[in-house]
Scaffold this active site. Structure first.
Site, PDB file in Angstrom:
ATOM      1  N   ASP A   1       0.832  -1.199   0.000  1.00  0.00           N
ATOM      2  CA  ASP A   1       0.000   0.000   0.000  1.00  0.00           C
ATOM      3  C   ASP A   1       0.864   1.244   0.000  1.00  0.00           C
ATOM      4  OD1 ASP A   1      -2.368   1.776   0.739  1.00  0.00           O
ATOM      5  OD2 ASP A   1      -3.290  -0.192   0.809  1.00  0.00           O
TER       6      ASP A   1
ATOM      7  N   ASP B   1      -0.016   2.064  18.432  1.00  0.00           N
ATOM      8  CA  ASP B   1      -0.736   0.794  18.348  1.00  0.00           C
ATOM      9  C   ASP B   1       0.074  -0.285  17.631  1.00  0.00           C
ATOM     10  OD1 ASP B   1      -2.802   1.983  19.653  1.00  0.00           O
ATOM     11  OD2 ASP B   1      -4.215   1.945  17.983  1.00  0.00           O
TER      12      ASP B   1
ATOM     13  N   HIS C   1      -3.762   5.728   3.700  1.00  0.00           N
ATOM     14  CA  HIS C   1      -4.467   4.512   3.307  1.00  0.00           C
ATOM     15  C   HIS C   1      -3.779   3.257   3.804  1.00  0.00           C
ATOM     16  CE1 HIS C   1      -5.924   1.454   0.329  1.00  0.00           C
ATOM     17  NE2 HIS C   1      -7.053   2.078   0.569  1.00  0.00           N
TER      18      HIS C   1
ATOM     19  N   ALA D   1      -7.991  -8.097  -8.720  1.00  0.00           N
ATOM     20  CA  ALA D   1      -8.896  -8.979  -7.983  1.00  0.00           C
ATOM     21  C   ALA D   1      -9.627  -9.938  -8.903  1.00  0.00           C
ATOM     22  CB  ALA D   1      -9.911  -8.148  -7.189  1.00  0.00           C
TER      23      ALA D   1
END
Length: 445
Positions: free
Chosen positions: A192, A201, A224, A337
């Site tokens: 990405d 985190d 993103h 995809a």
């Protein structure tokens, strides 16, 4: 391949620049290079055939986990880059030699496929409170993919009330909050725009990073990539707000294949795939794609690379695309995809129905929707240590990657094909047709 879209473009070594510094051919969809796939045992003969017939540039070899200066190599007009582990190369060839390359690829048994390299683009969209926020990196798009809608569509997407005091609605919908599995020790790779390596985190969770974007570090100046990584592998106890990560103890492999401006190339994605596989990723999450037309075939390069990844134990999931405007205008699953060996992920709203922008299985083999996951108002990590909600099939995809990691933890000896079978068989059947939701709603084991 006889009608070469690259004919008549720039001279060798004079690739023009985009305003964001990336490079392209005369048609901004293409870079002027080719992605070539070789038979695993015939790389050398294939390279030699291209050298003798098409005069390809000198070849730099990339092997294993050592990436060196791949980003810079991919930008050099005097170098072709061979990724030995996957048997694929990004090839530089002079415009007058492109026909010879295509002819050689068709005649040489050691060359399986050769396709023009395409530009990739991220497409961030921020809209008002009356409109959803969408973010779906696309190879090519000339329109906002989610902003054209009605208030009725937005209201319908809200669905029933989900308390998010402890968990996001998405984690509840896929029952990840009820699973005893955490993805511990399993590697998830997200290709990405990079990652906020300082996000609290992710402390102690990022195993490796690599940028394949020239002149840019892996730090996410876009948002993103950090969001997708958070959905797949955010912690059980985030610094603020409800839990949002599916596999809170998975190991993170972050590959930056799209720049901060949201642009990249097929070669950068290929480099990221090779890097992820060599680092032992059990799943690769790609929230990026390109729109296709009804009847378009899937890209051979991505399909063959996905098969090779599966053989090495790595599952690849990708976003189905956001070009639809249901119910009037529904578009086919985008690339990559739409490859048979890549799992295509549709987006669901809070009512557990397809979002109005989620694409459908319209084309033939490979164009199916395989599974559906939450992709509306998904809260996850943001650069700078914060959080943000985003919409899109991009947001649904890392939910699936996280569940693959849970399955890999539960079945450490399973093949990639077995993980895919378990993922599909575990889905919750929905009343919507398979062309929209595939096997159904993603469910954590």
């Amino acid at each position: 391949m006889a009608n070469d879209p690259m004919d008549g473009q720039h001279a060798f070594g004079e690739r023009p620049s985009r305003s964001d510094g990336s490079v392209m051919g005369q048609d901004s969809e293409y870079t002027g290079r080719y992605v070539v796939l070789f038979d695993p045992g015939g790389q050398e003969s294939g390279i030699e055939a291209l050298r003798s017939s098409a005069g390809i540039a000198s070849v730099e070899r990339v092997h294993g986990t050592g990436t060196g200066n791949v980003a810079e190599l991919l930008e050099r007009p005097d170098v072709s880059v061979l990724f030995e582990d996957l048997g694929a190369a990004v090839v530089e060839v002079r415009p007058e030699q492109r026909h010879a390359l295509v002819t050689t690829a068709e005649a040489e048994p050691s060359i399986i496929a050769a396709e023009p390299e395409r530009m990739v683009h991220a497409l961030p969209i921020t809209v008002s409170q009356q409109a959803p926020t969408a973010f779906f990196p696309a190879f090519r798009s000339d329109e906002d993919v989610v902003t054209r809608h009605t208030r009725a569509e937005i209201a319908a997407g809200q669905g029933p009330y989900w308390s998010e005091d402890k968990w996001t609605w998405g984690l509840q919908a896929i029952r990840a909050h009820l699973s005893h599995l955490t993805g511990r020790g399993v590697r998830i790779s997200v290709l990405d725009t990079g990652v906020d390596t300082d996000h609290p985190d992710f402390a102690g969770r990022i195993e490796a990073t690599e940028s394949f974007v020239p002149g840019e570090s892996v730090e996410d100046g876009n948002g993103h990539g950090t969001h997708c990584i958070g959905t797949a592998a955010g912690p059980a106890g985030p610094r603020q707000g409800p839990r949002y990560g599916v596999a809170p103890e998975a190991r993170i492999l972050a590959a930056k294949v799209l720049g901060n401006a949201g642009s990249g190339t097929d070669g950068q994605i290929l480099a990221g795939m090779a890097w992820a596989v060599s680092h032992g990723a059990r799943v690769i999450s790609m929230s990026l794609g390109a729109s296709v037309r009804p009847g378009d075939l899937f890209p051979q390069t991505y399909e063959i690379l996905a098969r090779r990844a599966l053989e090495r134990g790595t599952v690849i999931v990708a976003a189905a695309g956001n070009e639809s405007r249901r119910p009037q205008d529904i578009r086919p699953v985008g690339r990559p995809a739409n490859c048979p060996s890549i799992l295509a992920v549709a987006a669901l709203d809070r009512a557990i129905a397809p979002t109005f922008f989620s694409n459908r299985a319209i084309n033939g083999q490979g164009g199916e929707i395989n599974i559906a996951a939450p992709g509306w108002q998904v809260r996850s990590a943001a650069p700078g240590g914060g959080y943000q909600p985003l919409n899109g099939t991009s947001m649904a995809t890392p939910h699936v990657a996280g569940v693959v990691a849970l399955l890999a933890q539960a079945h450490p000896g399973a093949s990639a094909a077995e993980l895919v079978a378990a993922l599909k068989s575990g889905a919750f059947p929905l009343q919507q047709p398979a062309v929209d939701v595939g096997a159904g709603l993603l469910q954590a084991p």
